[in-house]
Design a protein around this motif. Structure first.
Motif, PDB file in Angstrom:
ATOM      1  N   MET A  34      26.171  31.112 -43.396  1.00  9.89           N
ATOM      2  CA  MET A  34      26.683  32.467 -43.182  1.00  9.89           C
ATOM      3  C   MET A  34      25.882  33.491 -43.978  1.00  9.89           C
ATOM      4  SD  MET A  34      30.455  34.036 -44.035  1.00  9.89           S
ATOM      5  CE  MET A  34      30.055  34.205 -45.795  1.00  9.89           C
ATOM      6  N   PHE A  35      25.605  33.191 -45.247  1.00 12.44           N
ATOM      7  CA  PHE A  35      24.837  34.124 -46.061  1.00 12.44           C
ATOM      8  C   PHE A  35      23.386  34.224 -45.585  1.00 12.44           C
ATOM      9  CE2 PHE A  35      28.282  33.422 -49.246  1.00 12.44           C
ATOM     10  CZ  PHE A  35      28.680  34.754 -49.329  1.00 12.44           C
ATOM     11  N   ALA A  36      22.870  33.145 -44.996  1.00 10.09           N
ATOM     12  CA  ALA A  36      21.543  33.223 -44.387  1.00 10.09           C
ATOM     13  C   ALA A  36      21.565  34.203 -43.217  1.00 10.09           C
ATOM     14  CB  ALA A  36      21.085  31.848 -43.919  1.00 10.09           C
ATOM     15  N   GLY A  37      22.654  34.188 -42.453  1.00 12.08           N
ATOM     16  CA  GLY A  37      22.792  35.142 -41.360  1.00 12.08           C
ATOM     17  C   GLY A  37      22.870  36.578 -41.859  1.00 12.08           C
ATOM     18  N   ILE A  38      23.620  36.794 -42.943  1.00 10.98           N
ATOM     19  CA  ILE A  38      23.711  38.142 -43.529  1.00 10.98           C
ATOM     20  C   ILE A  38      22.354  38.588 -44.059  1.00 10.98           C
ATOM     21  CG2 ILE A  38      24.787  39.517 -45.347  1.00 10.98           C
ATOM     22  CD1 ILE A  38      27.252  37.703 -45.090  1.00 10.98           C
ATOM     23  N   ALA A  39      21.636  37.657 -44.691  1.00 11.46           N
ATOM     24  CA  ALA A  39      20.283  37.982 -45.155  1.00 11.46           C
ATOM     25  C   ALA A  39      19.389  38.362 -43.982  1.00 11.46           C
ATOM     26  CB  ALA A  39      19.700  36.798 -45.917  1.00 11.46           C
ATOM     27  N   VAL A  56      32.359  40.312 -38.201  1.00 13.92           N
ATOM     28  CA  VAL A  56      32.518  39.411 -37.049  1.00 13.92           C
ATOM     29  C   VAL A  56      31.324  38.473 -36.943  1.00 13.92           C
ATOM     30  CG1 VAL A  56      32.643  39.270 -34.530  1.00 13.92           C
ATOM     31  CG2 VAL A  56      34.016  40.969 -35.748  1.00 13.92           C
ATOM     32  N   LEU A  57      30.125  39.012 -37.102  1.00 13.58           N
ATOM     33  CA  LEU A  57      28.929  38.170 -37.029  1.00 13.58           C
ATOM     34  C   LEU A  57      28.937  37.111 -38.124  1.00 13.58           C
ATOM     35  CD1 LEU A  57      26.102  37.595 -35.826  1.00 13.58           C
ATOM     36  CD2 LEU A  57      25.187  39.180 -37.543  1.00 13.58           C
ATOM     37  N   ALA A  58      29.260  37.516 -39.349  1.00 11.47           N
ATOM     38  CA  ALA A  58      29.291  36.559 -40.460  1.00 11.47           C
ATOM     39  C   ALA A  58      30.316  35.463 -40.197  1.00 11.47           C
ATOM     40  CB  ALA A  58      29.606  37.287 -41.766  1.00 11.47           C
ATOM     41  N   THR A  59      31.480  35.852 -39.690  1.00 13.61           N
ATOM     42  CA  THR A  59      32.528  34.867 -39.380  1.00 13.61           C
ATOM     43  C   THR A  59      32.077  33.935 -38.263  1.00 13.61           C
ATOM     44  OG1 THR A  59      34.250  36.431 -40.047  1.00 13.61           O
ATOM     45  CG2 THR A  59      34.931  34.568 -38.676  1.00 13.61           C
ATOM     46  N   ALA A  60      31.414  34.491 -37.257  1.00 12.38           N
ATOM     47  CA  ALA A  60      30.936  33.678 -36.136  1.00 12.38           C
ATOM     48  C   ALA A  60      29.921  32.644 -36.602  1.00 12.38           C
ATOM     49  CB  ALA A  60      30.330  34.580 -35.062  1.00 12.38           C
ATOM     50  N   VAL A  61      28.983  33.058 -37.457  1.00 11.23           N
ATOM     51  CA  VAL A  61      27.985  32.115 -37.977  1.00 11.23           C
ATOM     52  C   VAL A  61      28.674  31.024 -38.789  1.00 11.23           C
ATOM     53  CG1 VAL A  61      26.014  31.862 -39.538  1.00 11.23           C
ATOM     54  CG2 VAL A  61      26.124  33.810 -37.984  1.00 11.23           C
ATOM     55  N   PHE A  62      29.648  31.414 -39.608  1.00 14.03           N
ATOM     56  CA  PHE A  62      30.384  30.431 -40.412  1.00 14.03           C
ATOM     57  C   PHE A  62      31.128  29.434 -39.526  1.00 14.03           C
ATOM     58  CE2 PHE A  62      34.310  29.024 -42.473  1.00 14.03           C
ATOM     59  CZ  PHE A  62      33.807  28.433 -43.623  1.00 14.03           C
ATOM     60  N   LEU A 109      35.916  25.897 -31.015  1.00 14.45           N
ATOM     61  CA  LEU A 109      35.513  26.669 -32.191  1.00 14.45           C
ATOM     62  C   LEU A 109      34.118  27.244 -31.993  1.00 14.45           C
ATOM     63  CD1 LEU A 109      36.601  27.394 -35.027  1.00 14.45           C
ATOM     64  CD2 LEU A 109      35.361  25.414 -35.900  1.00 14.45           C
ATOM     65  N   LEU A 110      33.215  26.432 -31.474  1.00 15.19           N
ATOM     66  CA  LEU A 110      31.856  26.913 -31.235  1.00 15.19           C
ATOM     67  C   LEU A 110      31.852  27.989 -30.153  1.00 15.19           C
ATOM     68  CD1 LEU A 110      28.833  26.828 -31.666  1.00 15.19           C
ATOM     69  CD2 LEU A 110      28.713  24.872 -30.101  1.00 15.19           C
ATOM     70  N   ALA A 111      32.601  27.765 -29.081  1.00 13.16           N
ATOM     71  CA  ALA A 111      32.662  28.758 -28.006  1.00 13.16           C
ATOM     72  C   ALA A 111      33.207  30.088 -28.522  1.00 13.16           C
ATOM     73  CB  ALA A 111      33.525  28.242 -26.863  1.00 13.16           C
ATOM     74  N   PHE A 112      34.258  30.035 -29.330  1.00 12.98           N
ATOM     75  CA  PHE A 112      34.838  31.247 -29.903  1.00 12.98           C
ATOM     76  C   PHE A 112      33.819  31.975 -30.773  1.00 12.98           C
ATOM     77  CE2 PHE A 112      37.051  33.354 -33.439  1.00 12.98           C
ATOM     78  CZ  PHE A 112      37.841  34.254 -32.728  1.00 12.98           C
ATOM     79  N   ALA A 113      33.074  31.217 -31.570  1.00 10.27           N
ATOM     80  CA  ALA A 113      32.072  31.825 -32.449  1.00 10.27           C
ATOM     81  C   ALA A 113      30.979  32.515 -31.649  1.00 10.27           C
ATOM     82  CB  ALA A 113      31.470  30.753 -33.360  1.00 10.27           C
ATOM     83  N   VAL A 114      30.481  31.839 -30.623  1.00 11.16           N
ATOM     84  CA  VAL A 114      29.384  32.390 -29.826  1.00 11.16           C
ATOM     85  C   VAL A 114      29.831  33.636 -29.063  1.00 11.16           C
ATOM     86  CG1 VAL A 114      27.841  31.932 -27.877  1.00 11.16           C
ATOM     87  CG2 VAL A 114      28.182  30.181 -29.634  1.00 11.16           C
ATOM     88  N   VAL A 115      30.987  33.562 -28.422  1.00 12.82           N
ATOM     89  CA  VAL A 115      31.482  34.712 -27.656  1.00 12.82           C
ATOM     90  C   VAL A 115      31.773  35.891 -28.586  1.00 12.82           C
ATOM     91  CG1 VAL A 115      33.391  35.552 -26.230  1.00 12.82           C
ATOM     92  CG2 VAL A 115      32.376  33.314 -25.774  1.00 12.82           C
ATOM     93  N   SER A 116      32.356  35.618 -29.743  1.00 14.99           N
ATOM     94  CA  SER A 116      32.635  36.689 -30.710  1.00 14.99           C
ATOM     95  C   SER A 116      31.353  37.389 -31.146  1.00 14.99           C
ATOM     96  CB  SER A 116      33.357  36.117 -31.938  1.00 14.99           C
ATOM     97  OG  SER A 116      34.609  35.580 -31.596  1.00 14.99           O
ATOM     98  N   ALA A 117      30.323  36.597 -31.448  1.00 15.17           N
ATOM     99  CA  ALA A 117      29.041  37.187 -31.855  1.00 15.17           C
ATOM    100  C   ALA A 117      28.440  38.013 -30.729  1.00 15.17           C
ATOM    101  CB  ALA A 117      28.070  36.085 -32.284  1.00 15.17           C
ATOM    102  N   GLY A 118      28.536  37.505 -29.496  1.00 18.03           N
ATOM    103  CA  GLY A 118      27.975  38.228 -28.360  1.00 18.03           C
ATOM    104  C   GLY A 118      28.673  39.546 -28.100  1.00 18.03           C
ATOM    105  N   LEU A 119      30.005  39.528 -28.153  1.00 17.61           N
ATOM    106  CA  LEU A 119      30.775  40.744 -27.895  1.00 17.61           C
ATOM    107  C   LEU A 119      30.624  41.761 -29.017  1.00 17.61           C
ATOM    108  CD1 LEU A 119      34.068  39.229 -26.415  1.00 17.61           C
ATOM    109  CD2 LEU A 119      32.198  40.333 -25.168  1.00 17.61           C
ATOM    110  N   ALA A 120      30.516  41.288 -30.250  1.00 15.84           N
ATOM    111  CA  ALA A 120      30.429  42.201 -31.389  1.00 15.84           C
ATOM    112  C   ALA A 120      29.029  42.775 -31.566  1.00 15.84           C
ATOM    113  CB  ALA A 120      30.847  41.488 -32.668  1.00 15.84           C
TER     114      ALA A 120
END
Length: 306
Positions: A34-39, A56-62, A109-120
């Protein structure tokens, strides 16, 4: 949700152990990813993201990393049972039973993460979120780990995809700093994990996992680790050429110098003691790199748009 999963998956006990259920998702690794994504957001060198989108992006990556971690636990319970380091994991001890419901939860869980990142943010960032989880959960865990010592080399892409997800959320064109930092994460993972594999070499040998120290021995492994560490340390300095500041530079120099020092000592004496110290040095370097990138980017206005 975890309570229902554990109960329906065949929890062998009177009460659900939340600690066991959470452990399955490898939260520590999830936080690192997650912190790699924020970086990655800061390495895009743009104006950052609005705070809600960043969260949302950080949560999705996590969550994507957590789904891959759970698949790793589920798929490797036979290996884990033969290793002293992992034989206490929930699927091995029977605290949690690997029922089919776990597969559904991991997929959802993976589907929720991917869709959340895409929408956000955007769907390129979401694609990178998916690729990170897929690389660790499927490519590394299911396809390569039991077959080749190169397993963790390819598995190192998981962290790289997190960086690219963060950068793509800001600017789909990415940029040289983001690509460079993604390569840094790619180069960091093998020496980090090989150091741990040297410390637990007998464990991996007993489990039949062809990690580098098992296949080629500790002395060769130590030299290969150093061979990865040198370009890693040098490449970690390059983001300064694209705008990273003095704080990032100080973190990259300090963490890199110590990791390089420990790797040289490991080559001189490839012992278990030096192996675990090198492993800890790699964690320190990653922590300093991520802190340096995030703090430096936040101060420069590359993290959050207000």
């Amino acid at each position: 949700m975890l309570d229902a999963v554990a109960r329906n998956a065949g929890y062998a006990g009177n009460r659900v152990s939340w600690r066991s259920a959470v452990e399955v998702f490898k939260p520590r690794i999830g936080l690192e990813i997650m912190f790699a994504g924020i970086a990655g957001v800061t390495m895009a060198r743009g104006s950052g993201l609005p705070l809600p989108q960043l969260l949302v992006l950080a949560t999705a990556v996590f969550l994507a990393a957590a789904s891959a971690g759970a698949l790793n636990h589920l798929a490797e319970r036979d290996i884990d049972a033969r290793m002293s380091r992992t034989r206490g994991r929930p699927f091995v001890t029977g605290k949690l039973a690997g029922g089919s419901l776990w597969i559904a939860v991991i997929g959802l869980l993976l589907a929720f993460a991917v869709v959340s990142a895409g929408l956000a943010t955007n769907w390129l960032a979401a694609t990178f979120v998916f690729l990170g989880a897929f690389t660790y959960g499927v490519v590394y865990t299911l396809w390569l780990k039991r077959r080749t010592w190169l397993n963790i080399v390819v598995g190192g892409l998981a962290g790289s995809f997190a960086v690219l997800a963060g950068a793509a959320a800001v600017n789909p064109d990415l940029g040289p700093a983001a690509w460079t930092f993604a390569v840094v994460l790619f180069l960091w993972t093998p020496p980090h994990f090989w150091s741990l594999a040297m410390y637990y070499r007998q464990d991996y040998a007993d489990a039949g996992v062809p990690m580098l120290p098992v296949v080629f021995g500790d002395r060769v492994a130590a030299r290969v680790i150093l061979g990865h560490t040198v370009p890693l340390v040098l490449l970690a300095l390059l983001p300064v050429a694209w705008g990273a500041g003095k704080f990032y530079l100080a973190c990259a120099v300090a963490g890199g110098a110590y990791f390089l020092y420990r790797s040289v000592l490991l080559v001189r004496e490839p012992t278990q003691k030096n192996a675990i110290r090198n492993f800890l040095a790699s964690l320190l370097q990653l922590t300093l790199l991520l802190v340096g990138a995030i703090v430096d980017g936040a101060v420069a206005g590359h993290l959050v748009t207000y």
